[in-house]
Every structure is written in structure tokens, then in C-alpha cells.
Design an enzyme around this catalytic site. Structure first.
Site, PDB file in Angstrom:
ATOM      1  N   HIS A  72       6.888  -2.647  -3.208  1.00  0.00           N
ATOM      2  CA  HIS A  72       6.548  -3.775  -2.405  1.00  0.00           C
ATOM      3  C   HIS A  72       6.999  -5.234  -2.814  1.00  0.00           C
ATOM      4  O   HIS A  72       7.136  -5.303  -4.328  1.00  0.00           O
ATOM      5  CB  HIS A  72       4.972  -3.788  -2.524  1.00  0.00           C
ATOM      6  CG  HIS A  72       4.195  -3.032  -1.817  1.00  0.00           C
ATOM      7  ND1 HIS A  72       2.914  -3.156  -1.041  1.00  0.00           N
ATOM      8  CD2 HIS A  72       4.389  -1.657  -1.387  1.00  0.00           C
ATOM      9  CE1 HIS A  72       2.598  -2.313  -0.344  1.00  0.00           C
ATOM     10  NE2 HIS A  72       3.385  -1.291  -0.337  1.00  0.00           N
ATOM     11  N   TYR A 201      -5.455  -9.261  -0.274  1.00  0.00           N
ATOM     12  CA  TYR A 201      -6.378  -9.589  -1.299  1.00  0.00           C
ATOM     13  C   TYR A 201      -7.150 -10.754  -0.436  1.00  0.00           C
ATOM     14  O   TYR A 201      -6.781 -11.978  -0.302  1.00  0.00           O
ATOM     15  CB  TYR A 201      -6.262 -10.059  -2.564  1.00  0.00           C
ATOM     16  CG  TYR A 201      -5.520  -9.339  -3.628  1.00  0.00           C
ATOM     17  CD1 TYR A 201      -3.990  -9.199  -3.546  1.00  0.00           C
ATOM     18  CD2 TYR A 201      -6.409  -8.436  -4.457  1.00  0.00           C
ATOM     19  CE1 TYR A 201      -3.616  -8.064  -4.402  1.00  0.00           C
ATOM     20  CE2 TYR A 201      -5.862  -7.601  -5.566  1.00  0.00           C
ATOM     21  CZ  TYR A 201      -4.458  -7.239  -5.269  1.00  0.00           C
ATOM     22  OH  TYR A 201      -3.961  -6.396  -6.439  1.00  0.00           O
ATOM     23  N   PRO A 293     -10.514  -4.711 -11.744  1.00  0.00           N
ATOM     24  CA  PRO A 293      -9.314  -4.382 -10.916  1.00  0.00           C
ATOM     25  C   PRO A 293      -8.604  -5.348 -10.250  1.00  0.00           C
ATOM     26  O   PRO A 293      -7.542  -5.161  -9.569  1.00  0.00           O
ATOM     27  CB  PRO A 293      -9.791  -3.023 -10.233  1.00  0.00           C
ATOM     28  CG  PRO A 293     -11.296  -3.549 -10.116  1.00  0.00           C
ATOM     29  CD  PRO A 293     -11.737  -4.296 -10.985  1.00  0.00           C
ATOM     30  N   LYS A 297      -4.255  -4.219 -13.225  1.00  0.00           N
ATOM     31  CA  LYS A 297      -3.474  -4.296 -14.669  1.00  0.00           C
ATOM     32  C   LYS A 297      -4.182  -2.917 -15.546  1.00  0.00           C
ATOM     33  O   LYS A 297      -3.488  -2.793 -16.307  1.00  0.00           O
ATOM     34  CB  LYS A 297      -3.783  -5.518 -15.165  1.00  0.00           C
ATOM     35  CG  LYS A 297      -2.776  -6.745 -14.822  1.00  0.00           C
ATOM     36  CD  LYS A 297      -1.508  -6.602 -15.041  1.00  0.00           C
ATOM     37  CE  LYS A 297      -0.768  -7.553 -14.291  1.00  0.00           C
ATOM     38  NZ  LYS A 297       0.454  -6.715 -13.438  1.00  0.00           N
ATOM     39  N   TYR A 385       1.709 -10.498 -12.026  1.00  0.00           N
ATOM     40  CA  TYR A 385       1.660  -9.728 -11.064  1.00  0.00           C
ATOM     41  C   TYR A 385       2.704  -8.548 -11.114  1.00  0.00           C
ATOM     42  O   TYR A 385       2.277  -7.217 -11.053  1.00  0.00           O
ATOM     43  CB  TYR A 385       1.465  -9.882  -9.492  1.00  0.00           C
ATOM     44  CG  TYR A 385       0.860  -9.064  -8.863  1.00  0.00           C
ATOM     45  CD1 TYR A 385      -0.624  -8.961  -8.733  1.00  0.00           C
ATOM     46  CD2 TYR A 385       1.750  -7.772  -8.080  1.00  0.00           C
ATOM     47  CE1 TYR A 385      -1.335  -7.992  -7.916  1.00  0.00           C
ATOM     48  CE2 TYR A 385       0.965  -7.099  -7.344  1.00  0.00           C
ATOM     49  CZ  TYR A 385      -0.438  -7.034  -7.137  1.00  0.00           C
ATOM     50  OH  TYR A 385      -1.085  -5.913  -6.387  1.00  0.00           O
TER      51      TYR A 385
HETATM   52  C1  PHB Z   1      -5.614   0.253  -5.396  1.00  0.00           C
HETATM   53  O1  PHB Z   1      -4.790   0.451  -4.394  1.00  0.00           O
HETATM   54  O2  PHB Z   1      -6.605   1.080  -5.455  1.00  0.00           O
HETATM   55  C2  PHB Z   1      -5.641  -1.147  -5.780  1.00  0.00           C
HETATM   56  C3  PHB Z   1      -4.525  -2.025  -5.624  1.00  0.00           C
HETATM   57  C4  PHB Z   1      -4.773  -3.272  -6.169  1.00  0.00           C
HETATM   58  C5  PHB Z   1      -5.537  -3.729  -6.836  1.00  0.00           C
HETATM   59  C6  PHB Z   1      -6.529  -2.805  -7.212  1.00  0.00           C
HETATM   60  C7  PHB Z   1      -6.862  -1.626  -6.666  1.00  0.00           C
HETATM   61  O3  PHB Z   1      -5.643  -4.732  -7.472  1.00  0.00           O
END
Ligand code: PHB
Ligand code: APR
Length: 391
Positions: A72, A201, A293, A297, A385
Site C-alpha cells: 500500500h 480510518y 491498534p 504498531k 506509519y
Molecule cells: C487490520 O487490518 O486488522 C488493522 C489495520 C490497521 C490498523 C489496525 C488493524 O491500524
């Protein structure tokens, strides 16, 4: 039995350490209290930093990751009706992240361990770590009712947040830092195509949401929920309706729903234990720290601990130098705290906090607007990130 390094816990931390040590000819045994199937049944996050991918390559376990992982170049942040694209690649001189489930990383590590004929003791009960303040530590455990003991040079505590290693350290020798957030994440995994190609997000009146994926056919979604919620109260229908209600309209119209393969609620916590070395025992991964989460990280910090710890042990056995093991805790913690800061910052930006004042809400909104208007701010986000260098 005797080994050089006794590793407690066969999650990603323990398995990766075992693999890296094996490559350098250092002998290790892994002691795990669950079965292998149980370990593989846990669904966790799925975004790997570029440096973590490189470490998995070094460990010789990246073939499937390279062919099936999704690279990505960016992701989206939505705040109410507004939308911001973070061009990770453009902002970091070409760095990217790879979307590949932690469960798959674990499976690849387990397969490699089995292929190499390395020993993992699953189903170990009453695991005890002994004499780690001497040069002759021991691990004692029960298997099928029989007591066994392993003597070793070092114990690697890779046994997660609820493990025995951190709990065995005298209280006066350890300091713990913690923040608990007043909400949880309800996650759902389904065999449906992701709502868009990149992650999004979002922070919206009803709360946080995240649209992630495992493949072109498998989606992973999360929504902020109350800590009082029980997963049984969330039918698939209720989940999809809530998610759809939070998504921007063009995505809500795109959302393909389907039966859940897994659904669970996770609390959000920031936690760090200091130090990470106690004589001949080290803590690594979730045993030493937890992040919410939101910054993706958790696994990446586990990987950086293991990189520092593996280097320290190579130095000890290869160069007969204790410099690496003496610096492990300080080195690992410096990077951990940066991951903690970033995960806290993402969490503060993206959730609705039930007790926030009007002032707090204005500051949060302004944080988003500043980010949207400043390439410098976006670069800071992107640099964190994609993953800070291991240094
Ligand atoms: C996930 O794909 O489970 C996932 C992706 C990004 C995050 C947390 C979980 O910040
Ligand atoms: N004895 C032996 N094994 C134990 C014990 C014990 N007393 N206690 C726990 N374990 C095992 C657990 O069963 C688990 O398999 O230790 C393992 C720890 O694995 P994880 O919890 O996955 O921790 P870690 O390997 O550090 O991985 C960190 O997991 O939670 C995510 O976000 C986090 O992605 C990160 C990753």
C-alpha cells in the site's frame, strides 16, 4: 534438557526470534502454553512496516508475504464529512507498508520452524522462569502431568501481556506505565471485497471506524464500541448497519456485506514496562508493551524488539561481547516509546471520547484541519506509519 536460549511463548515474537537465532546457529527451544492451532486462531492486525518486511526476509520467511501481501502506497483519513489522503510513498521517499495478516506471519514462521526441525513444546503448563538473576537460569514446566526442566544461558520472555515472565520480576525492579482508553474496537472479518483499495480510518459522530482488508476478497472492519458491549449483542446485521451509518456516502454505497468469519471486541490500552532486561531474562513484544491498534504498531514493535534482541545475542555468542545485551533494553525502549507516542496520537485524533469537553472536541477537529493543510504534518504522520528506521 539444555539449550542456549529458552524462549517463552510461540506468538510472532518468540517464533521470529527462534528463526533468526537458528540462522546464526544459536540453539533455542520455545515453550508455549497453548496449542499451535489456538495460536493460529487469534485474529490480529495486518499492516507491516517496510523494516519489518525486511526482517522477515532476513529470517527467510517472506516468500508468501512477498507474493500474497498487498503493498500500500497510502491510506485515507476521514473526519466527519471531510477527507484526506495520506500519500505514504510520496511523503517518505518511496516507502510503503504491506498488508498481510499477523495470523499469516505466524503461520509462515511455524511452517519454517517445523521444516527446520526446531523444537517447540506446545501445551506446556505451569511454566516457571527461575534463577534469571544468575548465569544459570532455568525454565520449569509440566507436560502431561510430568515436570520438566530446561537449563539455559538466557530466557526470552515473548509470552505476551498475560505471560509469566514479566509477572516473575520482583515489583521493586520494574516500573509500568499505562493508559486505558474509555472504549473498545469491535472487529469483523468477512469474505467480501474491501470497500476500497486502501485503508480508511474515520472519525464520525457515532465514533471511530476502520476499513481494512486481508486480500481482494477478504475484508477486516472495525468500529468503536462501548466497553460495556458484549460481542453477542452485535449480530452481523447490527454491525453492518452501524458501519454503513458511519461511512461517507460514496463508500456506504460500495459496501458489500456478508456473514462474519470472526467477530470480537478488543479494549484499547497503552502500556510500557521498564526495563526490558532482568539479569539473564529479556522481555520482548507484548510481554513488555502494548499499543492501541490505531497506529498498526503492535506487531511492528514486536519485530523491532526481536531485531535488537537477536543482534544482542549474536554479539554475545559470536563476538563474546556483552555490549549488545547490556544495551538491549535502552535501545528497544527508545523505539517503543516513539511507537507509543504515535499510537496514542492516532488514537486521540480518531476516536470520539465520551467525556470530552467542547474544548477537547475543537482541538481534535483542529488537529485534523492542521494535518489536512500542512504537508509537514502529513510527512510526520507518514514517516511514523511506514516505520522509523531501526537505528
Ligand atoms: C487490520 O487490518 O486488522 C488493522 C489495520 C490497521 C490498523 C489496525 C488493524 O491500524
Ligand atoms: N507460558 C508459555 N507461553 C505463554 C505463557 C506462559 N505462561 N503465557 C502466554 N504464553 C504464550 C501465549 O499463549 C501466546 O501464544 O505467549 C504467546 C504470546 O504471543 P502474543 O500475545 O501474540 O505476543 P507477541 O508474540 O509478543 O506478539 C505481539 O501480538 O497482540 C499482538 O499487537 C500485538 O501484533 C502484536 C503481537
Amino acid at each position: 534438557m539444555r539449550t542456549q536460549v529458552a524462549i517463552i511463548g510461540a506468538g510472532p515474537s518468540g517464533l521470529l526470534l527462534g528463526q533468526l537465532l537458528h540462522k546464526q546457529g544459536i540453539d533455542a527451544v520455545i515453550i508455549e502454553r497453548q496449542t499451535g492451532d489456538y495460536v493460529l486462531g487469534r485474529i490480529r492486525a495486518g499492516v507491516l512496516e517496510q523494516v519489518a518486511v525486511e526482517l522477515l526476509e532476513e529470517a527467510g520467511v517472506a516468500d508468501r508475504l512477498k507474493s500474497e501481501g498487498l503493498v500500500h502506497d497510502g491510506f485515507d483519513i476521514a473526519f466527519d464529512a471531510d477527507h484526506l489522503h495520506i500519500d505514504l510513498k510520496g511523503l517518505t521517499n518511496g516507502k510503503t507498508v504491506t498488508v498481510y495478516g499477523q495470523t499469516e506471519v505466524t503461520r509462515d514462521l511455524m511452517d519454517a520452524r517445523q521444516k527446520a526441525g526446531l523444537q517447540t513444546i506446545y501445551g506446556a503448563q505451569d511454566v516457571e522462569v527461575l534463577d534469571f538473576d544468575t548465569n544459570t537460569p532455568k525454565v520449569r514446566y509440566k507436560l502431561n502431568g510430568q515436570t520438566h526442566e530446561i537449563s539455559c544461558d538466557f530466557i526470552a520472555g515473548c509470552d505476551g501481556y498475560h505471560g509469566v515472565c514479566r509477572a516473575s520480576v520482583p515489583e521493586k525492579s520494574i516500573k509500568e506505565y499505562e493508559r486505558v482508553y474509555p472504549f473498545g474496537w469491535l472487529g469483523l472479518l468477512s469474505d467480501t471485497p474491501p470497500v476500497q483499495e486502501e485503508l480508511i480510518y474515520g472519525n464520525q459522530e457515532q465514533g471511530f471506524y476502520l476499513c481494512s482488508m486481508r486480500s481482494a476478497q477478504r475484508s477486516r472492519y472495525y468500529i468503536q464500541c462501548s466497553l460495556a458491549d458484549k460481542v453477542e449483542e452485535w449480530s452481523d446485521d447490527r454491525f453492518w448497519t452501524a458501519l454503513k451509518g458511519r461511512l461517507p456516502e460514496h463508500l456506504a454505497n460500495n459496501l458489500v456485506t456478508g456473514p462474519s468469519l470472526e467477530k470480537s471486541i478488543a479494549p484499547l490500552r497503552s502500556f510500557v514496562a521498564e526495563p526490558l532486561r532482568f539479569g539473564r531474562m529479556f522481555l520482548a513484544g507484548d510481554a513488555g508493551h502494548i499499543v492501541p491498534p490505531t497506529g498498526a504498531k503492535g506487531l511492528n514493535l514486536a519485530a523491532s524488539d526481536i531485531r535488537y534482541l537477536s543482534r544482542a545475542l549474536f554479539e554475545f555468542y559470536g563476538e563474546k561481547s556483552e555490549a549488545g545485551i547490556n544495551h538491549y533494553s535502552q535501545k528497544a525502549l527508545a523505539r517503543i516509546w516513539k511507537g507509543e507516542r504515535f499510537s496514542w496520537w492516532m488514537s486521540m485524533l480518531l476516536h470520539r471520547f465520551p467525556d470530552n469537553s467542547g474544548f477537547d472536541n475543537k482541538i481534535q477537529r483542529t488537529e485534523f484541519e492542521y494535518l489536512a493543510s500542512s504537508e509537514h504534518a502529513q510527512r510526520v504522520l507518514a514517516e511514523n506509519y511506514v516505520g522509523l528506521s531501526y537505528a
